[in-house]
Design a protein around this motif. Structure first.
Motif, PDB file in Angstrom:
ATOM      1  N   SER A  78       6.448  -0.888   0.423  1.00  0.00           N
ATOM      2  CA  SER A  78       5.966  -1.958  -0.470  1.00  0.00           C
ATOM      3  C   SER A  78       5.056  -2.928   0.267  1.00  0.00           C
ATOM      4  O   SER A  78       4.054  -3.407  -0.284  1.00  0.00           O
ATOM      5  CB  SER A  78       7.161  -2.711  -1.063  1.00  0.00           C
ATOM      6  OG  SER A  78       7.967  -1.843  -1.838  1.00  0.00           O
ATOM      7  N   GLU A  81       1.728  -1.303   0.651  1.00  0.00           N
ATOM      8  CA  GLU A  81       0.975  -1.395  -0.591  1.00  0.00           C
ATOM      9  C   GLU A  81       0.362  -2.785  -0.768  1.00  0.00           C
ATOM     10  O   GLU A  81      -0.780  -2.926  -1.210  1.00  0.00           O
ATOM     11  CB  GLU A  81       1.884  -1.077  -1.777  1.00  0.00           C
ATOM     12  CG  GLU A  81       2.326   0.376  -1.865  1.00  0.00           C
ATOM     13  CD  GLU A  81       1.196   1.289  -2.292  1.00  0.00           C
ATOM     14  OE1 GLU A  81       0.219   0.794  -2.884  1.00  0.00           O
ATOM     15  OE2 GLU A  81       1.284   2.501  -2.022  1.00  0.00           O
ATOM     16  N   GLN A 262       7.277  -3.860  -5.075  1.00  0.00           N
ATOM     17  CA  GLN A 262       5.994  -4.405  -4.649  1.00  0.00           C
ATOM     18  C   GLN A 262       5.893  -5.899  -4.972  1.00  0.00           C
ATOM     19  O   GLN A 262       5.357  -6.686  -4.174  1.00  0.00           O
ATOM     20  CB  GLN A 262       4.850  -3.647  -5.325  1.00  0.00           C
ATOM     21  CG  GLN A 262       4.735  -2.192  -4.883  1.00  0.00           C
ATOM     22  CD  GLN A 262       3.535  -1.500  -5.509  1.00  0.00           C
ATOM     23  OE1 GLN A 262       2.595  -2.149  -5.948  1.00  0.00           O
ATOM     24  NE2 GLN A 262       3.574  -0.177  -5.551  1.00  0.00           N
TER      25      GLN A 262
END
Length: 295
Positions: A78, A81, A262
């Motif tokens: 996460s 990302e 995220q």
């Protein structure tokens, strides 16, 4: 007669000596109960943050499980990302708007607080109430006029418009806080500086500022946090160029659904500057918030 008097005197002496002893355990129990209650309240407020931190290290499938799987394997996917989505322009915009507005607030609020505390103007209480009344208007009530002004003047999607707005939003709070801090400054120190021929800028910068430095630090930290967390104006008045971190955070909520891991990772990463500033200035914050509390 003397025996009865001696007996009553001894009884009263024993009652006085046993009074504090009996009150001592009760006082300790009360203090322990209050301490335990404070710890429980702290844990209640900390648990959502701890859960968000743990969720940020989970995969999306594990983060979306119901009930939550706290023993799921940890991963940094996460965070990859988040940092792979180029968050640096929004972070720079948030830093610029927050730091510049905080500096402007301190530059304007310190002379105003000086005039309202050390060199009080006429009806200074009415002036303070006027400052406070500006915070009573809901922000959304002034959103449309500000939007039309920014559109007609070409200030839409401009970070300096946010600087001006955040300055005007935080200025009343800063004046109120600094006024209570400056009221604790000894007048004799200022009079001595006047006798030495010091002008007002010198008095504010070299005499008053070092004395109320904890209060200035507390005020600056609160203004910085308010500016960093502001989202409504940034959402409506910015686009791509002046997008701030809170607005960038909403990009993780898409039509495909909520990417919980995220969002948690982005929230933790965006909160780090505020947490770092608060941790670095925690001693000044405690001193500043307690500076005007004791008369």
């Amino acid at each position: 007669m003397s025996t009865a008097t001696a007996t009553s005197t001894a009884a009263s002496t024993r009652s006085r000596s046993t009074g504090p002893r009996s009150a001592g355990p009760r006082r300790n129990v009360r203090a322990s109960a209050l301490g335990l209650l404070a710890w429980l309240a702290g844990l209640v407020f900390f648990l959502p943050v701890a859960y968000m931190l743990l969720t940020s290290f989970h995969a999306e499938s594990d983060a979306a499980s119901n009930p939550p799987d706290l023993t799921a394997p940890l991963t940094l996917g996460s965070y990859r990302e988040f940092f792979g989505s180029n968050p640096w322009p929004p972070l720079i915009n948030s830093t610029t708007a927050s730091v510049c507005s905080t500096l402007l607030v301190l530059l304007l609020a310190l002379p105003a607080a000086y005039a309202l505390s050390i060199r009080p103007v006429r009806k200074w209480t009415d002036v303070l109430f006027f400052f406070l009344s500006t915070k009573m208007l809901p922000v959304v009530a002034g959103l449309l006029p500000i939007y039309l002004f920014a559109k007609n003047t070409g200030f839409l999607d401009n970070v300096w418009l946010l600087v001006l707005l955040y300055t005007s939003m935080n200025l009343p709070i800063a004046v109120w806080m600094l006024q209570s801090f400056l009221a604790e400054v000894p007048v004799s120190v200022i009079e001595a500086a006047h006798l030495d021929g010091a002008r007002l800028p010198v008095i504010l910068g070299r005499v008053i500022a070092p004395i109320v430095l904890p209060g200035i630090a507390a005020t600056a930290l609160i203004c910085f946090i308010f500016s960093w967390n502001e989202m409504l104006f940034a959402r409506v008045l910015t686009g791509v160029i002046a997008e701030t971190s809170p607005v960038f955070l909403t990009s993780f909520i898409t039509s495909q659904g909520l990417f919980l891991a995220q969002v948690s990772a982005a929230s933790i990463a965006i909160s780090l500057p505020v947490l770092a500033a608060g941790f670095a200035a925690q001693d000044k914050l405690v001193q500043g918030l307690s500076l005007g509390a004791v008369k």
